[in-house]
Scaffold this active site. Structure first.
Site, PDB file in Angstrom:
ATOM      1  CG  LEU A   1       9.111   0.737 -12.783  1.00  9.82           C
ATOM      2  CD1 LEU A   1       8.637  -0.670 -12.448  1.00  9.82           C
ATOM      3  CD2 LEU A   1      10.409   0.688 -13.563  1.00  9.82           C
TER       4      LEU A   1
ATOM      5  CG  HIS B   1       4.210   5.035  -0.655  1.00  6.92           C
ATOM      6  ND1 HIS B   1       4.848   5.900  -1.529  1.00  6.92           N
ATOM      7  CD2 HIS B   1       3.333   5.786   0.052  1.00  6.92           C
ATOM      8  CE1 HIS B   1       4.352   7.117  -1.356  1.00  6.92           C
ATOM      9  NE2 HIS B   1       3.439   7.077  -0.408  1.00  6.92           N
TER      10      HIS B   1
HETATM   11  C1  GRF Z   1      11.940   4.277   1.781  1.00  2.28           C
HETATM   12  O1  GRF Z   1      11.499   5.062   2.852  1.00  2.28           O
HETATM   13  C2  GRF Z   1      10.788   3.875   0.906  1.00  2.28           C
HETATM   14  O2  GRF Z   1       9.568   3.873   1.551  1.00  2.28           O
HETATM   15  C3  GRF Z   1      10.758   4.920  -0.155  1.00  2.28           C
HETATM   16  O3  GRF Z   1      12.087   5.307  -0.332  1.00  2.28           O
HETATM   17  C4  GRF Z   1      12.832   5.079   0.848  1.00  2.28           C
HETATM   18  C5  GRF Z   1      14.071   4.346   0.472  1.00  2.28           C
HETATM   19  O4  GRF Z   1      15.010   4.267   1.483  1.00  2.28           O
HETATM   20  N1  GRF Z   1      10.106   4.403  -1.335  1.00  2.28           N
HETATM   21  P1  GRF Z   1      16.289   3.324   1.343  1.00  2.28           P
HETATM   22  O5  GRF Z   1      16.990   3.741   0.061  1.00  2.28           O
HETATM   23  O6  GRF Z   1      15.810   1.925   1.293  1.00  2.28           O
HETATM   24  O7  GRF Z   1      17.118   3.624   2.533  1.00  2.28           O
END
Ligand code: GRF
Length: 185
Positions: free
Chosen positions: A91, A107
């Site tokens: 961002l 995360h």
């Molecule tokens: C998740 O594992 C999150 O931790 C990371 O990106 C992934 C997104 O997965 N930041 P989704 O698009 O919600 O299936």
């Protein structure tokens, strides 16, 4: 209860988005998701936006004109919190400064360990026995904002990137909803 308005930012499959949408349909969940922004029209998560009939926009926020457009819409829609859910762009500092409300992110590691990308691969290469996920506020440092909640996942010797991701994601869904409840109650 009066629910706050939320916007979810996505780039990919949107499984966290889907779980947040499900939680938000519960009468006592503190947010309503009424806007979705994706940086790419290829995001699978946009199909979920359509199914749930949530207005969405595809925007490259690195372009100043789009940044202004997004800030205008977020203001108009009275958005109190932005939830980053697999949003793969960093961002813009200007955006973080100008949107002076909450921005949170999920995360896939136990922060402050394994900031950045390819967390599962790095965790496995280092023979870690424990990993997990972290929900945190977003500030100008990558994956560096104040931690809201973490959930642990134990790693088994049979785990590979795929199985580990699946286990962590199950924890992510609960962690994200619990964090939002904690923030607003
Ligand atoms: C998740 O594992 C999150 O931790 C990371 O990106 C992934 C997104 O997965 N930041 P989704 O698009 O919600 O299936």
């Amino acid at each position: 209860m009066v629910k706050r308005n939320a916007c979810v930012f996505i780039s990919g499959t949107g499984t966290n988005l889907k779980e947040l949408l499900k939680s938000s349909r519960e009468y006592n969940f503190p947010i309503n998701i009424n806007y979705i922004i994706s940086n790419t029209k290829k995001a699978e998560g946009l199909k979920i936006a359509k199914i749930y009939k949530i207005p969405f926009r595809v925007l490259n926020l690195n372009k100043i004109i789009n940044l202004e457009l997004a800030l205008g819409e977020l203001h108009k829609k009275n958005i109190s919190v932005i939830c980053l859910a697999g949003y793969m762009k960093i961002l813009n500092k200007k955006f973080i400064n100008r949107f002076n409300k909450k921005i949170i992110n999920i995360h896939p590691s136990l922060l402050p360990k394994y900031k950045g990308l390819n967390t599962f691969k790095r965790v496995l290469n280092n023979n870690e026995k424990l990993t997990g996920c972290t929900v945190h506020y977003v500030n100008k440092k990558l994956d560096g904002g104040k931690i809201i909640l973490k959930k642990k996942v134990f790693i088994e010797s049979s785990d590979d990137e795929e199985t580990l991701k699946a286990k962590v994601q199950v924890k992510e869904y609960r962690a994200y909803s619990e964090s939002i409840i904690n923030i607003f109650r």
